[in-house]
Scaffold this motif. Structure first.
Motif, PDB file in Angstrom:
ATOM      1  N   GLN A 155       0.820  -1.198   0.000  1.00 14.12           N
ATOM      2  CA  GLN A 155       0.000   0.000   0.000  1.00 14.12           C
ATOM      3  C   GLN A 155       0.860   1.257   0.000  1.00 14.12           C
ATOM      4  N   VAL A 156       0.394   2.268  -0.720  1.00 15.27           N
ATOM      5  CA  VAL A 156       1.057   3.561  -0.777  1.00 15.27           C
ATOM      6  C   VAL A 156       0.061   4.580  -0.241  1.00 15.27           C
ATOM      7  N   SER A 157       0.520   5.475   0.625  1.00  9.85           N
ATOM      8  CA  SER A 157      -0.388   6.449   1.221  1.00  9.85           C
ATOM      9  C   SER A 157      -0.912   7.437   0.179  1.00  9.85           C
ATOM     10  N   ASP A 158      -2.061   8.001   0.475  1.00 12.58           N
ATOM     11  CA  ASP A 158      -2.637   9.008  -0.416  1.00 12.58           C
ATOM     12  C   ASP A 158      -1.703  10.203  -0.573  1.00 12.58           C
ATOM     13  N   SER A 159      -1.034  10.608   0.517  1.00 13.26           N
ATOM     14  CA  SER A 159      -0.120  11.750   0.420  1.00 13.26           C
ATOM     15  C   SER A 159       1.065  11.430  -0.474  1.00 13.26           C
ATOM     16  N   ASN A 160       1.521  10.189  -0.464  1.00 16.82           N
ATOM     17  CA  ASN A 160       2.631   9.785  -1.339  1.00 16.82           C
ATOM     18  C   ASN A 160       2.200   9.826  -2.805  1.00 16.82           C
ATOM     19  N   VAL A 161       1.004   9.361  -3.089  1.00 15.49           N
ATOM     20  CA  VAL A 161       0.491   9.406  -4.466  1.00 15.49           C
ATOM     21  C   VAL A 161       0.358  10.862  -4.928  1.00 15.49           C
ATOM     22  N   ARG A 162      -0.202  11.710  -4.049  1.00 19.15           N
ATOM     23  CA  ARG A 162      -0.311  13.142  -4.398  1.00 19.15           C
ATOM     24  C   ARG A 162       1.060  13.744  -4.634  1.00 19.15           C
ATOM     25  N   ALA A 163       2.051  13.361  -3.818  1.00 17.93           N
ATOM     26  CA  ALA A 163       3.407  13.902  -3.948  1.00 17.93           C
ATOM     27  C   ALA A 163       4.034  13.519  -5.290  1.00 17.93           C
ATOM     28  N   VAL A 164       3.873  12.267  -5.700  1.00 19.19           N
ATOM     29  CA  VAL A 164       4.394  11.836  -7.009  1.00 19.19           C
ATOM     30  C   VAL A 164       3.760  12.681  -8.111  1.00 19.19           C
ATOM     31  N   ASN A 165       2.451  12.828  -8.048  1.00 15.29           N
ATOM     32  CA  ASN A 165       1.747  13.608  -9.067  1.00 15.29           C
ATOM     33  C   ASN A 165       2.183  15.066  -9.062  1.00 15.29           C
TER      34      ASN A 165
ATOM     35  N   ASP B   6       9.932   7.109 -16.307  1.00 17.67           N
ATOM     36  CA  ASP B   6       8.779   6.231 -16.095  1.00 17.67           C
ATOM     37  C   ASP B   6       8.419   6.069 -14.615  1.00 17.67           C
ATOM     38  N   CYS B   7       9.428   6.085 -13.736  1.00 18.18           N
ATOM     39  CA  CYS B   7       9.136   5.885 -12.313  1.00 18.18           C
ATOM     40  C   CYS B   7       8.224   6.971 -11.757  1.00 18.18           C
ATOM     41  N   MET B   8       8.180   8.133 -12.397  1.00 20.24           N
ATOM     42  CA  MET B   8       7.307   9.208 -11.922  1.00 20.24           C
ATOM     43  C   MET B   8       5.849   9.005 -12.334  1.00 20.24           C
TER      44      MET B   8
ATOM     45  N   THR C 119       3.571   2.575  -6.689  1.00 20.87           N
ATOM     46  CA  THR C 119       4.763   2.324  -5.874  1.00 20.87           C
ATOM     47  C   THR C 119       5.250   3.602  -5.202  1.00 20.87           C
ATOM     48  N   GLY C 120       4.492   4.673  -5.316  1.00 22.40           N
ATOM     49  CA  GLY C 120       4.867   5.928  -4.675  1.00 22.40           C
ATOM     50  C   GLY C 120       6.056   6.609  -5.314  1.00 22.40           C
ATOM     51  N   GLY C 121       6.301   6.312  -6.563  1.00 21.43           N
ATOM     52  CA  GLY C 121       7.433   6.909  -7.261  1.00 21.43           C
ATOM     53  C   GLY C 121       8.594   5.951  -7.425  1.00 21.43           C
ATOM     54  N   GLY C 122       8.468   4.767  -6.895  1.00 18.46           N
ATOM     55  CA  GLY C 122       9.487   3.735  -7.078  1.00 18.46           C
ATOM     56  C   GLY C 122      10.898   4.236  -6.825  1.00 18.46           C
ATOM     57  N   ALA C 123      11.775   3.986  -7.773  1.00 20.68           N
ATOM     58  CA  ALA C 123      13.185   4.354  -7.639  1.00 20.68           C
ATOM     59  C   ALA C 123      13.396   5.863  -7.635  1.00 20.68           C
TER      60      ALA C 123
ATOM     61  N   ARG D  97      14.103  12.302  -7.077  1.00 20.08           N
ATOM     62  CA  ARG D  97      15.169  12.614  -8.021  1.00 20.08           C
ATOM     63  C   ARG D  97      14.881  11.792  -9.262  1.00 20.08           C
ATOM     64  N   PHE D  98      14.753  12.489 -10.405  1.00 18.42           N
ATOM     65  CA  PHE D  98      14.443  11.762 -11.625  1.00 18.42           C
ATOM     66  C   PHE D  98      14.979  12.491 -12.841  1.00 18.42           C
ATOM     67  N   LEU D  99      15.171  11.715 -13.881  1.00 15.55           N
ATOM     68  CA  LEU D  99      15.638  12.235 -15.155  1.00 15.55           C
ATOM     69  C   LEU D  99      14.449  12.470 -16.069  1.00 15.55           C
ATOM     70  N   GLY D 100      14.667  13.222 -17.121  1.00 12.46           N
ATOM     71  CA  GLY D 100      13.625  13.471 -18.103  1.00 12.46           C
ATOM     72  C   GLY D 100      14.259  13.811 -19.433  1.00 12.46           C
ATOM     73  N   GLY D 101      13.439  13.813 -20.458  1.00 10.79           N
ATOM     74  CA  GLY D 101      13.949  14.131 -21.787  1.00 10.79           C
ATOM     75  C   GLY D 101      12.818  14.275 -22.781  1.00 10.79           C
ATOM     76  N   ALA D 102      13.181  14.259 -24.030  1.00  7.88           N
ATOM     77  CA  ALA D 102      12.197  14.384 -25.109  1.00  7.88           C
ATOM     78  C   ALA D 102      11.228  13.209 -25.052  1.00  7.88           C
ATOM     79  N   PRO D 103       9.989  13.415 -25.512  1.00  9.66           N
ATOM     80  CA  PRO D 103       9.029  12.300 -25.497  1.00  9.66           C
ATOM     81  C   PRO D 103       9.622  11.036 -26.129  1.00  9.66           C
ATOM     82  N   GLY D 104       9.493   9.927 -25.408  1.00  8.14           N
ATOM     83  CA  GLY D 104       9.999   8.645 -25.892  1.00  8.14           C
ATOM     84  C   GLY D 104      11.465   8.382 -25.588  1.00  8.14           C
TER      85      GLY D 104
END
Length: 120
Positions: free
Chosen positions: A26-36, A56-58, A63-67, A80-87
């Motif tokens: 289970q992941v808390s509602d606050s954790n889900v809101r935080a990821v979003n 993708d982890c975001m 999983t509350g944001g996983g890794a 902490r996460f990476l990002g880039g161009a779509p795909g």
């Protein structure tokens, strides 16, 4: 005669195992809101979905944001996460952005942006 108690023990152990697995998943509602909140902040700050996609982890609210979730404490949730161009991940391309952001304990407010720039 011994079958009834044995059947009860097996059923009790199975139920305990199922409930233990459910509670740890289970992941808390606050954790889900935080990821979003963290994901949406990064999307908006980095040009929108037409030019930027977070890792993708975001998108893994189950999983509350996983890794991407690197710390949870009294200050909130830090991602902490990476990002880039779509795909970029699906095509095996290098990311062009790294983001570190902290969200309040209730998952509603960005409280700190530690970094948002080129991958370090």
């Amino acid at each position: 005669m011994l079958l009834k108690p044995l059947r009860f023990c097996v059923m009790a152990l199975a139920a305990a195992g199922l409930s233990a697995g459910a509670s740890s998943a289970q992941v808390s509602d606050s954790n889900v809101r935080a990821v979003n909140a963290a994901r949406n902040w990064a999307i908006n700050q980095n040009g929108g979905l037409s030019v930027y996609r977070p890792a993708d982890c975001m998108f893994q609210t189950n999983t509350g944001g996983g890794a991407c979730l690197i710390e949870t404490n009294s200050q909130g949730y830090t991602f902490r996460f990476l990002g880039g161009a779509p795909g970029w991940q699906q095509q095996g391309l290098a990311p062009n952005t790294e983001t570190v952001v902290t969200v309040s304990p209730d998952g509603r407010t960005i409280t700190n942006v530690g970094y948002n720039g080129s991958p370090r």
